[in-house]
Write a protein that holds these residues in place. Structure first.
Motif, PDB file in Angstrom:
ATOM      1  N   ARG A  58      60.047  84.285  91.565  1.00 23.84           N
ATOM      2  CA  ARG A  58      59.767  84.426  90.136  1.00 23.84           C
ATOM      3  C   ARG A  58      60.599  85.554  89.536  1.00 23.84           C
ATOM      4  NH1 ARG A  58      54.487  86.547  86.773  1.00 23.84           N
ATOM      5  NH2 ARG A  58      55.269  85.849  84.750  1.00 23.84           N
ATOM      6  N   ALA A  59      60.746  86.641  90.297  1.00 25.41           N
ATOM      7  CA  ALA A  59      61.549  87.763  89.811  1.00 25.41           C
ATOM      8  C   ALA A  59      62.979  87.320  89.509  1.00 25.41           C
ATOM      9  CB  ALA A  59      61.548  88.887  90.840  1.00 25.41           C
ATOM     10  N   GLN A  60      63.534  86.472  90.370  1.00 26.26           N
ATOM     11  CA  GLN A  60      64.897  85.976  90.145  1.00 26.26           C
ATOM     12  C   GLN A  60      64.964  85.129  88.877  1.00 26.26           C
ATOM     13  OE1 GLN A  60      66.247  83.034  92.868  1.00 26.26           O
ATOM     14  NE2 GLN A  60      68.340  83.019  92.137  1.00 26.26           N
ATOM     15  N   LEU A  61      63.988  84.235  88.696  1.00 31.06           N
ATOM     16  CA  LEU A  61      63.983  83.382  87.506  1.00 31.06           C
ATOM     17  C   LEU A  61      63.882  84.219  86.225  1.00 31.06           C
ATOM     18  CD1 LEU A  61      61.639  80.491  88.737  1.00 31.06           C
ATOM     19  CD2 LEU A  61      64.134  80.392  88.397  1.00 31.06           C
ATOM     20  N   LEU A  62      63.057  85.245  86.267  1.00 27.86           N
ATOM     21  CA  LEU A  62      62.911  86.119  85.099  1.00 27.86           C
ATOM     22  C   LEU A  62      64.202  86.884  84.819  1.00 27.86           C
ATOM     23  CD1 LEU A  62      59.333  87.457  85.868  1.00 27.86           C
ATOM     24  CD2 LEU A  62      59.980  86.220  83.792  1.00 27.86           C
ATOM     25  N   MET A  63      64.833  87.377  85.874  1.00 31.25           N
ATOM     26  CA  MET A  63      66.044  88.166  85.679  1.00 31.25           C
ATOM     27  C   MET A  63      67.189  87.324  85.129  1.00 31.25           C
ATOM     28  SD  MET A  63      67.248  91.119  85.617  1.00 31.25           S
ATOM     29  CE  MET A  63      65.904  92.021  86.390  1.00 31.25           C
ATOM     30  N   ARG A  64      67.188  86.023  85.412  1.00 30.49           N
ATOM     31  CA  ARG A  64      68.241  85.163  84.872  1.00 30.49           C
ATOM     32  C   ARG A  64      68.131  85.001  83.348  1.00 30.49           C
ATOM     33  NH1 ARG A  64      71.447  82.867  88.485  1.00 30.49           N
ATOM     34  NH2 ARG A  64      70.789  82.714  90.676  1.00 30.49           N
ATOM     35  N   GLN A  65      66.986  85.397  82.784  1.00 28.21           N
ATOM     36  CA  GLN A  65      66.802  85.317  81.337  1.00 28.21           C
ATOM     37  C   GLN A  65      67.148  86.625  80.633  1.00 28.21           C
ATOM     38  OE1 GLN A  65      63.029  83.244  80.222  1.00 28.21           O
ATOM     39  NE2 GLN A  65      62.724  83.073  82.434  1.00 28.21           N
ATOM     40  N   VAL A  66      67.641  87.596  81.398  1.00 27.06           N
ATOM     41  CA  VAL A  66      67.989  88.897  80.836  1.00 27.06           C
ATOM     42  C   VAL A  66      69.488  88.955  80.597  1.00 27.06           C
ATOM     43  CG1 VAL A  66      67.977  91.390  81.245  1.00 27.06           C
ATOM     44  CG2 VAL A  66      66.063  89.988  82.031  1.00 27.06           C
ATOM     45  N   SER A  67      69.894  89.437  79.429  1.00 22.02           N
ATOM     46  CA  SER A  67      71.315  89.650  79.151  1.00 22.02           C
ATOM     47  C   SER A  67      71.728  90.979  79.778  1.00 22.02           C
ATOM     48  CB  SER A  67      71.570  89.689  77.630  1.00 22.02           C
ATOM     49  OG  SER A  67      72.897  90.101  77.373  1.00 22.02           O
ATOM     50  N   LEU A  68      72.378  90.901  80.916  1.00 19.34           N
ATOM     51  CA  LEU A  68      72.757  92.122  81.613  1.00 19.34           C
ATOM     52  C   LEU A  68      73.874  92.880  80.899  1.00 19.34           C
ATOM     53  CD1 LEU A  68      72.539  90.856  85.288  1.00 19.34           C
ATOM     54  CD2 LEU A  68      70.945  92.323  84.085  1.00 19.34           C
ATOM     55  N   GLU A  69      74.562  92.211  79.996  1.00 24.39           N
ATOM     56  CA  GLU A  69      75.547  92.920  79.184  1.00 24.39           C
ATOM     57  C   GLU A  69      74.842  93.883  78.232  1.00 24.39           C
ATOM     58  OE1 GLU A  69      78.784  92.808  79.703  1.00 24.39           O
ATOM     59  OE2 GLU A  69      78.291  91.466  81.372  1.00 24.39           O
ATOM     60  N   LYS A  70      73.671  93.473  77.729  1.00 26.21           N
ATOM     61  CA  LYS A  70      72.899  94.332  76.839  1.00 26.21           C
ATOM     62  C   LYS A  70      72.082  95.354  77.617  1.00 26.21           C
ATOM     63  CE  LYS A  70      70.709  92.822  73.311  1.00 26.21           C
ATOM     64  NZ  LYS A  70      69.765  92.080  72.446  1.00 26.21           N
ATOM     65  N   PHE A  71      71.675  95.002  78.832  1.00 21.95           N
ATOM     66  CA  PHE A  71      70.814  95.878  79.624  1.00 21.95           C
ATOM     67  C   PHE A  71      71.446  96.146  80.991  1.00 21.95           C
ATOM     68  CE2 PHE A  71      68.043  93.503  76.769  1.00 21.95           C
ATOM     69  CZ  PHE A  71      67.329  94.529  76.154  1.00 21.95           C
ATOM     70  N   PRO A  72      72.521  96.920  81.060  1.00 15.44           N
ATOM     71  CA  PRO A  72      73.200  97.133  82.346  1.00 15.44           C
ATOM     72  C   PRO A  72      72.328  97.827  83.385  1.00 15.44           C
ATOM     73  CG  PRO A  72      74.045  98.613  80.645  1.00 15.44           C
ATOM     74  CD  PRO A  72      73.184  97.618  79.952  1.00 15.44           C
ATOM     75  N   LEU A  73      71.270  98.538  82.932  1.00 12.71           N
ATOM     76  CA  LEU A  73      70.410  99.219  83.893  1.00 12.71           C
ATOM     77  C   LEU A  73      69.656  98.241  84.783  1.00 12.71           C
ATOM     78  CD1 LEU A  73      68.996 101.983  81.532  1.00 12.71           C
ATOM     79  CD2 LEU A  73      70.642 102.294  83.367  1.00 12.71           C
ATOM     80  N   TYR A  74      69.545  96.999  84.330  1.00 15.81           N
ATOM     81  CA  TYR A  74      68.826  96.018  85.128  1.00 15.81           C
ATOM     82  C   TYR A  74      69.683  95.443  86.262  1.00 15.81           C
ATOM     83  CZ  TYR A  74      64.819  95.919  81.960  1.00 15.81           C
ATOM     84  OH  TYR A  74      63.713  96.250  81.241  1.00 15.81           O
ATOM     85  N   HIS A  75      70.913  95.879  86.375  1.00 12.20           N
ATOM     86  CA  HIS A  75      71.716  95.449  87.523  1.00 12.20           C
ATOM     87  C   HIS A  75      71.069  95.913  88.836  1.00 12.20           C
ATOM     88  CE1 HIS A  75      75.069  93.521  85.563  1.00 12.20           C
ATOM     89  NE2 HIS A  75      75.264  94.542  84.772  1.00 12.20           N
ATOM     90  N   PHE A  76      70.406  97.063  88.804  1.00  9.20           N
ATOM     91  CA  PHE A  76      69.726  97.536  90.020  1.00  9.20           C
ATOM     92  C   PHE A  76      68.614  96.576  90.418  1.00  9.20           C
ATOM     93  CE2 PHE A  76      66.106  99.748  91.928  1.00  9.20           C
ATOM     94  CZ  PHE A  76      66.691 100.233  93.078  1.00  9.20           C
ATOM     95  N   VAL A  77      67.793  96.173  89.437  1.00 13.69           N
ATOM     96  CA  VAL A  77      66.693  95.245  89.731  1.00 13.69           C
ATOM     97  C   VAL A  77      67.255  93.920  90.249  1.00 13.69           C
ATOM     98  CG1 VAL A  77      64.657  94.084  88.800  1.00 13.69           C
ATOM     99  CG2 VAL A  77      65.281  96.363  87.963  1.00 13.69           C
ATOM    100  N   SER A  78      68.338  93.447  89.618  1.00 17.41           N
ATOM    101  CA  SER A  78      68.957  92.203  90.084  1.00 17.41           C
ATOM    102  C   SER A  78      69.418  92.322  91.533  1.00 17.41           C
ATOM    103  CB  SER A  78      70.166  91.850  89.209  1.00 17.41           C
ATOM    104  OG  SER A  78      69.776  91.627  87.882  1.00 17.41           O
ATOM    105  N   ALA A  79      70.046  93.457  91.840  1.00 17.17           N
ATOM    106  CA  ALA A  79      70.603  93.634  93.185  1.00 17.17           C
ATOM    107  C   ALA A  79      69.515  93.593  94.248  1.00 17.17           C
ATOM    108  CB  ALA A  79      71.366  94.954  93.249  1.00 17.17           C
ATOM    109  N   ILE A  80      68.395  94.276  94.027  1.00 14.38           N
ATOM    110  CA  ILE A  80      67.366  94.314  95.074  1.00 14.38           C
ATOM    111  C   ILE A  80      66.634  92.968  95.181  1.00 14.38           C
ATOM    112  CG2 ILE A  80      67.097  96.810  94.900  1.00 14.38           C
ATOM    113  CD1 ILE A  80      64.557  96.413  93.315  1.00 14.38           C
ATOM    114  N   ILE A  81      66.531  92.246  94.057  1.00 18.23           N
ATOM    115  CA  ILE A  81      65.925  90.905  94.122  1.00 18.23           C
ATOM    116  C   ILE A  81      66.814  89.976  94.947  1.00 18.23           C
ATOM    117  CG2 ILE A  81      65.326  88.855  92.767  1.00 18.23           C
ATOM    118  CD1 ILE A  81      64.565  90.794  90.468  1.00 18.23           C
ATOM    119  N   TYR A  82      68.116  89.964  94.644  1.00 20.56           N
ATOM    120  CA  TYR A  82      69.044  89.113  95.385  1.00 20.56           C
ATOM    121  C   TYR A  82      69.055  89.489  96.870  1.00 20.56           C
ATOM    122  CZ  TYR A  82      70.960  87.564  90.885  1.00 20.56           C
ATOM    123  OH  TYR A  82      71.122  87.032  89.632  1.00 20.56           O
TER     124      TYR A  82
END
Length: 609
Positions: free
Chosen positions: A513-537
């Motif tokens: 679910r975390a992965q599905l939610l993160m795919r709805q985030v614009s990482l260009e607008k929120f670069p800080l969420y790259h950390f959350v993406s990395a640990i989920i992946y």
């Protein structure tokens, strides 16, 4: 003495005596010191000028040309006939005087007015004073005060002025208790900057049943109550709303009341069906900015439940920080706002910054808000926003200022000042919640957050921030529920909401679910969420995706891993949550130490369980 002209000994002025010059000047001081007299500095200079000219016996010289030269600083070529600036400012002053004397100035003894058609002010006692004469017939009022002698009007006036001065002194003493180099405390009262003004028209009864009129009245009252909770809005009172003729158009309402927005609504019933419609008008252009219809079945839900739900939806759509009015005002200010709206424009830009969180906009908004509180030291909302920006220096590393006081100290000071200035300002409570939370006082922070949400549950900016703090402190599911409420009410801000939801889903170990939610985030607008993406992946074994997200985050925040334990502590993660974050970070290839403080704490506590 001149100030006592027309006063009887120990009593009020006689009916033929107008207020003296001293009386008028005292009333003018009270008026100009009141935040309720909500006009910009130029309008205050305008009023002071025409009052002083009139008291000096030069009322016949007060013309548009003279005002333009003396108050507006125009040159000798000023064309008063074709330039409407003086007329517009005079209209603003007339409306502000009307609003002041209907509310904050209801008990003021002297009324200052500028009649239409000229700029010469008129001064009068609020009611005709009683002359010496026979006592009135009939029984006395049934109140103990009836036997007391009347207090002279002038004494009342000076008592009011004394109380106002005392209140100002108390505020200044409180403010000076918390000195700060970077968060200057107010040293004098100043008028508030002009934000958006709104009037709610009585909802129209379009018929269908005898109860429809009651439904319409109830909805009007509830919408007014819900909108009044948004401190960034100035909502005219219900008495003003009721005084507007049903056939008045937006242009007339703007002309008479000076409002920028008009909310209209209607109610229609047919058998068991209820339809409520609402629309928001730009009073300046007549354009419809928003329109919505709500259909309900009275057999499924009672009217009071429907009323509360519809009023909440209307208020949220219109009044929230990312709502219709805020977006409309942002477009206006970007198009070139008047100078007196500069401070208010800062608050609009603040929400743009919060929607993306970047260091460049952080620096610009911080500077803008510091100028705003310097000009308007009692502007609680601006102090609250400044507190959040100071906090972001510490938690995100944006444009940190070295030295003392620290960023978190400045954040706490500014938030507490905002709360002293306006204890029910939701933005001030939100700022205090954040400052307390990130200085490792989560229990107190969440208590403040609970109070703020109770004051205005429709504010999605607050609701999401509170949900994030609740989730970080360990109550993941409640935090997610709050975030989901904010998402439903404000889908336009879904990037930030989904990012927080993804992090909380990760802490619940629901990596899919975390992965599905993160795919709805614009990482260009929120670069800080790259950390959350990395640990989920990384937890899902998606190595290439984890590596890409890791490298993107390290470009933005490489130093965070040098103080990993400190970063986890100030975010109040439970040891088990901080351990899970460290585990994912190592799998993604981030430079996290082999053993963290949280992992040590868990191992130490394990034998005791």
């Amino acid at each position: 003495m001149h100030g006592d002209r027309g006063l009887t000994v120990g009593g009020p002025p006689n009916a033929q005596s107008p207020p003296s010059a001293a009386d008028v000047r005292a009333q003018l001081d009270i008026l100009l010191a009141s935040p309720a007299f909500d006009v910009p500095a130029r309008a205050r200079r305008f009023l002071s000028y025409v009052v002083e000219e009139t008291l000096a016996g030069r009322g016949d010289r007060i013309k548009a040309y003279a005002v333009g030269m003396e108050v507006f600083g125009r040159d000798k070529n000023f064309d008063a006939q074709n330039d409407p600036a003086v007329r517009i400012e005079a209209g603003r002053i007339r409306r502000a005087l009307t609003h002041y004397y209907l509310a904050a100035g209801l008990s003021d003894p002297i009324i200052i007015d500028i009649p239409k058609g000229a700029y010469v002010p008129h001064f009068a006692w609020r009611t005709e004073p009683v002359t010496d004469g026979p006592a009135a017939t009939g029984p006395p009022p049934e109140t103990p005060a009836a036997s007391l002698p009347p207090m002279p009007r002038k004494r009342i006036m000076w008592l009011g002025a004394g109380l106002a001065a005392l209140a100002t002194v108390v505020l200044l003493v409180m403010v000076f208790l918390i000195p700060s180099r970077d968060a200057p405390v107010p040293t004098a009262q100043a008028p508030m900057p002009g934000g958006p003004t709104l009037v709610v028209m009585p909802f129209a009864d379009l018929g269908g049943s005898p109860e429809t009129k009651i439904y319409a009245q109830g909805l009007t009252e509830e919408v007014l109550s819900q909108l009044a909770r948004f401190k960034e809005l100035s909502v005219l009172g219900r008495e003003t709303s009721r005084s507007i003729p049903p056939d008045a158009d937006a242009a007339r309402i703007r002309r008479d009341l000076g409002v920028r927005y008009v909310l209209e609504g209607s109610v229609r019933t047919a058998e068991h069906q209820l339809r409520v419609t609402g629309r928001l008008l730009d009073a300046e252009t007549g354009a419809v900015l928003w329109s919505q219809a709500y259909d309900e079945d009275l057999r499924v839900r009672g009217f009071f439940a429907i009323q509360d739900d519809v009023a909440q939806k209307v208020a949220t759509a219109i009044g929230q920080p990312y709502g219709i009015i805020a977006r409309s005002d942002e477009r206006r200010t970007q198009a070139g706002a008047p100078e007196d709206l500069e401070a208010y424009a800062c608050t609009l830009r603040f929400y743009g910054y919060r929607a993306a969180l970047g260091p460049a906009s952080h620096a610009a908004i911080r500077t803008c808000l510091e100028r705003a509180v310097d000009r308007y030291p009692s502007y609680a909302t601006a102090w609250a926003m400044l507190s959040m920006l100071y906090l972001d220096e510490d938690r995100f590393g944006f444009n940190p200022r070295l030295g003392s006081p620290t960023a978190t100290q400045r954040s706490i000071e500014a938030a507490r000042l905002a709360n002293r200035l306006d204890p029910e300002n939701v933005r001030g409570l939100q700022a205090l919640m954040g400052a307390l939370f990130f200085t490792e006082q989560p229990v107190e922070a969440l208590r403040v957050g609970e109070r703020a949400v109770a004051l205005n549950p429709n504010d999605t900016e607050l609701l999401a921030d509170f949900g994030a703090r609740v989730g970080q402190a360990g109550d993941h599911r409640r935090g997610m529920a709050l975030m989901e409420q904010a998402l439903v009410r404000n889908p336009g801000h879904s990037g930030y909401y989904n990012g927080v939801l993804a992090q909380l889903a990760y802490l619940e170990r629901d990596y899919e679910r975390a992965q599905l939610l993160m795919r709805q985030v614009s990482l260009e607008k929120f670069p800080l969420y790259h950390f959350v993406s990395a640990i989920i992946y990384a937890q899902l074994g998606m190595k290439s995706e984890a590596a890409e997200a890791r490298d993107r985050f390290l470009q933005a925040r490489p130093a965070i891993f040098e103080q990993w334990d400190r970063e986890m502590a100030k975010r109040n993660f439970r040891p088990e949550d901080a351990t899970l974050l460290a585990e994912g970070a190592r799998k993604a290839g981030f430079p996290v130490a082999d053993t963290t403080a949280a992992e040590t704490a868990l191992r130490t506590a394990a034998p005791q369980r």
